[in-house]
Design a protein around this motif. Structure first.
Motif, mmCIF file in Angstrom:
data_model
loop_
_atom_site.group_PDB
_atom_site.id
_atom_site.type_symbol
_atom_site.label_atom_id
_atom_site.label_comp_id
_atom_site.label_asym_id
_atom_site.label_seq_id
_atom_site.Cartn_x
_atom_site.Cartn_y
_atom_site.Cartn_z
ATOM 1 N N VAL B 20 18.550 78.454 -24.941
ATOM 2 C CA VAL B 20 18.225 79.180 -23.175
ATOM 3 C C VAL B 20 19.696 78.306 -22.619
ATOM 4 O O VAL B 20 20.582 78.209 -23.656
ATOM 5 N N ARG B 21 19.911 79.225 -21.361
ATOM 6 C CA ARG B 21 21.099 79.282 -20.652
ATOM 7 C C ARG B 21 21.004 77.607 -20.217
ATOM 8 O O ARG B 21 19.867 77.676 -18.774
ATOM 9 N N VAL B 22 21.929 76.729 -19.822
ATOM 10 C CA VAL B 22 21.393 75.666 -19.169
ATOM 11 C C VAL B 22 23.406 75.137 -18.098
ATOM 12 O O VAL B 22 24.074 75.611 -18.771
ATOM 13 N N ALA B 23 22.695 74.711 -17.279
ATOM 14 C CA ALA B 23 24.132 74.144 -16.671
ATOM 15 C C ALA B 23 24.743 73.211 -17.178
ATOM 16 O O ALA B 23 23.870 71.696 -17.697
ATOM 17 N N ALA B 24 25.730 71.983 -16.716
ATOM 18 C CA ALA B 24 26.159 70.648 -16.630
ATOM 19 C C ALA B 24 24.933 70.338 -15.985
ATOM 20 O O ALA B 24 25.133 70.203 -15.054
ATOM 21 N N GLY B 25 25.170 69.015 -16.949
ATOM 22 C CA GLY B 25 23.691 67.637 -15.906
ATOM 23 C C GLY B 25 22.880 68.483 -16.705
ATOM 24 O O GLY B 25 21.496 67.657 -16.593
ATOM 25 N N ASP B 26 22.358 69.089 -16.670
ATOM 26 C CA ASP B 26 20.768 69.655 -17.430
ATOM 27 C C ASP B 26 20.494 68.867 -18.545
ATOM 28 O O ASP B 26 21.170 68.703 -19.515
ATOM 29 N N ARG B 27 19.098 68.097 -18.728
ATOM 30 C CA ARG B 27 18.453 68.077 -20.064
ATOM 31 C C ARG B 27 18.255 68.885 -20.732
ATOM 32 O O ARG B 27 17.504 69.858 -20.307
ATOM 33 N N VAL B 28 18.120 68.405 -22.335
ATOM 34 C CA VAL B 28 17.507 69.900 -23.162
ATOM 35 C C VAL B 28 16.352 68.868 -24.077
ATOM 36 O O VAL B 28 17.345 68.256 -24.816
ATOM 37 N N ARG B 29 15.331 69.149 -24.122
ATOM 38 C CA ARG B 29 14.202 68.568 -24.548
ATOM 39 C C ARG B 29 13.749 68.801 -25.967
ATOM 40 O O ARG B 29 13.057 70.076 -25.492
ATOM 41 N N VAL B 30 14.219 68.579 -27.122
ATOM 42 C CA VAL B 30 13.440 69.503 -28.386
ATOM 43 C C VAL B 30 12.938 68.554 -28.852
ATOM 44 O O VAL B 30 12.284 67.536 -29.282
ATOM 45 N N ILE B 31 11.132 69.710 -28.752
ATOM 46 C CA ILE B 31 10.278 68.918 -29.187
ATOM 47 C C ILE B 31 9.626 69.038 -30.546
ATOM 48 O O ILE B 31 9.126 70.560 -30.158
ATOM 49 N N ASP B 32 8.740 68.184 -31.397
ATOM 50 C CA ASP B 32 7.984 68.650 -32.207
ATOM 51 C C ASP B 32 6.714 68.617 -32.097
ATOM 52 O O ASP B 32 6.087 67.463 -32.699
ATOM 53 N N PRO B 33 6.108 69.718 -31.494
ATOM 54 C CA PRO B 33 4.394 69.682 -31.420
ATOM 55 C C PRO B 33 3.843 68.930 -32.246
ATOM 56 O O PRO B 33 2.678 67.941 -32.286
ATOM 57 N N ASP B 34 3.951 69.791 -33.420
ATOM 58 C CA ASP B 34 2.115 69.373 -34.825
ATOM 59 C C ASP B 34 3.222 68.466 -35.569
ATOM 60 O O ASP B 34 3.067 67.583 -36.507
ATOM 61 N N GLY B 35 4.545 67.721 -35.352
ATOM 62 C CA GLY B 35 5.677 67.060 -36.027
ATOM 63 C C GLY B 35 5.597 68.046 -37.878
ATOM 64 O O GLY B 35 5.124 68.796 -38.019
ATOM 65 N N GLY B 36 6.780 66.597 -38.293
ATOM 66 C CA GLY B 36 6.951 66.800 -39.577
ATOM 67 C C GLY B 36 7.669 68.812 -40.065
ATOM 68 O O GLY B 36 8.283 69.568 -40.604
ATOM 69 N N GLN B 37 8.498 69.249 -38.783
ATOM 70 C CA GLN B 37 9.710 70.459 -38.399
ATOM 71 C C GLN B 37 10.660 69.793 -37.947
ATOM 72 O O GLN B 37 11.117 69.245 -36.982
ATOM 73 N N VAL B 38 11.940 70.864 -38.788
ATOM 74 C CA VAL B 38 12.859 70.316 -38.396
ATOM 75 C C VAL B 38 13.331 71.829 -37.630
ATOM 76 O O VAL B 38 12.912 72.762 -37.151
#
Lengths: 200, 200
Positions: B20-38
């Protein structure tokens, strides 16, 4: 009957870098003649070079044990750690010092291991234009605490301490006598290192 | 009065990568919806990218604490760790898995984080031909023992756990849902990740 071996020694003056070409089977001993001096070591074969992160994956250790390999970014063994005649503190977590590091420390004109590497490779006629690999910081003492914090301590080497690698591939080994004199990782004043190569 | 923020979510299918392209100040949340995933996370601005070894030097930690920066190989902050809603195990020691890794594990045809990164950057139109940076391995559990040995443990995340970064520079953030199913770092079967971007 033992084969005849030849030994040559290259001095790495304090704060500078040098590189040697070695053949598979040759041994490279990095000696700290005055003690307390950190060395940044790099091994290249073409554009391929030792890689800290691939070596950790291969050895499941922060730093290889004697008998284990340093591997390249293609996961090929390039050096073997064959002897450690030092207190055993070495680092493979911290980037080479570079002009940006010294600028942030308020020293805009300062030698660095990253530039020493470029100069040493150029002097050895080894063409490399890629990024500075994360070095094998011999004698550098960066203990990891249980909570993941890193401490920066002075090198604990005594005069004459050394670490010895054996080349697995024909390669160029570069050594920078780290010019860091602002953060206290080198004990006392900056001092030279020696690269002793023994042919196989 | 709070400014209006927009949120978008990109799914990273199991074993693949997205950017994803993001601008300074944007937040990027990486979510593990099922659990146990790197997840292997990378941040690029042009040819400059987050660097594990420079980040360790900047933070004096194996992994930044909340509020600390990931810096690039030019030592510029590129991401800030702003929230960790997970058990807090993350790795920045181990190289991205790649075809050589799987070949050595006996799986010559296997997806890898290194290839997922290339595909994701290409899909995002980000031109990058340099080496694979050492990733920010979120949710990856590689404890360091006192003698420097590394253990490889299954991710301990529960469904919905997440980690959130804020972009310091305009950048491309790539996430690979790690396809490693031979070494036991992913718990259970491979699963997707989500990238949630909230504009500043």
């Amino acid at each position: 009957m033992q084969a005849s071996r030849e030994t040559s020694v290259v001095e790495v003056p304090a704060g500078t870098g040098r590189a040697v070409r070695v053949a598979a089977g040759d041994r490279v001993r990095v000696i700290d003649p005055d003690g307390g001096q950190v060395g940044d070591v790099f091994a290249f074969t073409g554009a391929e070079h030792h890689s800290a992160s691939h070596t950790r994956a291969a050895t499941s250790r922060l730093f290889p044990a004697v008998g284990e390999h340093f591997v390249t970014q293609r996961r090929r063994p390039i050096l073997t750690l064959v002897e450690d005649a030092s207190p055993g503190y070495h680092d493979m977590l911290i980037a080479a010092c570079d002009p940006e590091r010294y600028a942030a420390l308020g020293a805009s004109e300062h030698r660095s291991c990253a530039e020493n590497l470029r100069e040493a490779l150029a002097d050895a006629g080894h063409d490399y234009t890629g990024p500075t690999p994360q070095p094998i910081n011999v004698f550098m003492r960066i203990p990891v605490e249980q909570d993941g914090r890193l401490r920066w301590l002075e090198a604990a080497t005594s005069p004459g301490d050394s670490i010895t690698f054996e080349a697995v591939l024909d390669c160029v080994v570069a050594v920078s006598a780290c010019p860091q004199d602002i953060v206290g990782i080198n004990a006392g004043s900056l001092s030279p290192l020696l690269i002793e190569v023994t042919s196989s």
